[in-house]
Design an enzyme around this catalytic site. Structure first.
Site, PDB file in Angstrom:
ATOM      1  N   GLU A 135       0.793  -1.226   0.000  1.00  0.00           N
ATOM      2  CA  GLU A 135       0.000   0.000   0.000  1.00  0.00           C
ATOM      3  C   GLU A 135       0.825   1.276   0.000  1.00  0.00           C
ATOM      4  O   GLU A 135       0.302   2.360  -0.227  1.00  0.00           O
ATOM      5  CB  GLU A 135      -0.984   0.015   1.168  1.00  0.00           C
ATOM      6  CG  GLU A 135      -0.340   0.062   2.531  1.00  0.00           C
ATOM      7  CD  GLU A 135      -1.392  -0.032   3.635  1.00  0.00           C
ATOM      8  OE1 GLU A 135      -1.826   1.033   4.113  1.00  0.00           O
ATOM      9  OE2 GLU A 135      -1.780  -1.163   4.004  1.00  0.00           O
ATOM     10  N   SER A 136       2.120   1.174   0.235  1.00  0.00           N
ATOM     11  CA  SER A 136       2.982   2.351   0.171  1.00  0.00           C
ATOM     12  C   SER A 136       3.218   2.829  -1.255  1.00  0.00           C
ATOM     13  O   SER A 136       3.838   3.870  -1.474  1.00  0.00           O
ATOM     14  CB  SER A 136       4.325   2.047   0.832  1.00  0.00           C
ATOM     15  OG  SER A 136       4.901   0.874   0.280  1.00  0.00           O
TER      16      SER A 136
END
Length: 240
Positions: free
Chosen positions: A42-43
Site C-alpha cells: 500500500e505504500s
C-alpha cells in the site's frame, strides 16, 4: 499455516500484501509456487521482489526491488479501487464467524481503557475492492471470537448480501488459513466453516480454539504436509 497460505496464491496474478504473516506467505509463494506473482504494497510499491522479509510497507527493500513506484493516492484510487488487484492478503487481531476483522481496539475489561491495536491501514479498502481476500492468523479463542470489540474491516458483514448493499465489488474473504486448519465461508450463509485441518490436528481441537460453535464441512480434509523444499525456502526467507 504460512506454507498453506503460500500455496493458495499459486494461480494468482496480482496480490495486495499486508505486513507480517501475509507478507511471509506472499513472498514464499513468489519464490516457490508462482514466480510471476506481482506483489503490491500500500505504500505504492508494485512488483516488489524483496530478498528478505520487509519490516514494514515503508521498508526500502521493497522500493529497491520494485518494478515501479506510484503515489499512495494513485495506488488506492487507480489500482485498488479500479479493481486491478486479484487477491488481498490480510491478517487480524480478532475475526468473527463472517470473517469481519478487528485491528483497532480490544476490550480489556471493566475499569480499564481499551487496548489499542495498529489500526485499519489499507485493510478496509483491500477487503472492499480486491477480487477476493485471504486471511491468515493464529487460531485461538481470543482471535476467533463470537463478537468483535470493533469492526475495522468488513468481511461478509452479517451474512449474504451485505457486501453488495455496501457497494463492495469483490467476493470478500474466500479462505481463512490458521495454524490449525482452513475455514471457508458457506455459500448459503457466508458463515465460516472448517474445511481442512493440518496434519496431526483434530476437528475437536479446532472447535475448542474457536470462540463460536464452529460448523464443519461434510468431509473435513487434511492439508498436504510441508515438503522439504517448502521448509528450506521458508527458513531461508526468515533468516535472510
Amino acid at each position: 499455516m504460512e506454507i498453506n497460505a503460500a500455496r493458495a496464491l499459486a494461480g494468482t496474478r496480482t496480490c495486495f500484501v499486508g505486513i507480517g504473516l501475509p507478507s511471509t506467505a506472499a513472498n514464499l509463494a513468489r519464490r516457490l509456487h508462482n514466480p510471476g506473482l506481482v506483489l503490491i504494497y500500500e505504500s505504492g510499491v508494485i512488483g516488489a521482489r524483496p530478498t528478505r522479509l520487509p519490516l514494514s510497507i515503508g521498508d526500502g527493500e521493497l522500493a529497491d526491488t520494485a518494478d515501479t513506484l506510484v503515489s499512495v493516492p494513485e495506488m488506492f484510487a487507480y489500482w485498488l479501487q479500479g479493481g486491478r488487484v486479484d487477491v488481498g492478503f490480510l491478517s487480524a487481531a480478532q475475526l468473527d464467524r463472517h470473517a469481519n476483522i478487528n485491528t483497532t481496539e480490544v476490550d480489556r475489561g471493566p475499569g480499564r481503557p481499551p487496548g489499542r491495536l495498529p489500526g485499519a491501514g489499507g485493510a478496509p479498502e483491500i477487503a472492499a475492492h480486491c477480487g477476493e481476500v485471504l486471511i491468515v492468523l493464529r487460531h485461538s479463542p481470543r482471535a476467533l471470537v463470537e463478537h468483535l470489540d470493533f469492526v475495522t474491516t468488513l468481511g461478509h458483514g452479517s451474512g449474504p448480501g451485505d457486501r453488495a448493499r455496501h457497494g463492495m465489488r469483490g467476493r470478500g474473504p474466500t479462505a481463512v488459513i490458521t495454524d490449525l486448519g482452513v475455514l471457508r465461508p458457506d455459500p448459503a450463509t457466508a458463515e465460516l466453516v472448517l474445511t481442512q485441518v493440518h496434519p496431526g490436528v483434530s476437528v475437536e481441537q479446532v472447535r475448542e480454539a474457536t470462540g463460536w460453535p464452529l460448523r464443519t464441512a461434510d468431509r473435513v480434509e487434511v492439508t498436504e504436509p510441508p515438503t522439504e523444499t517448502e521448509l528450506v525456502e521458508l527458513n531461508a526467507l526468515k533468516s535472510a
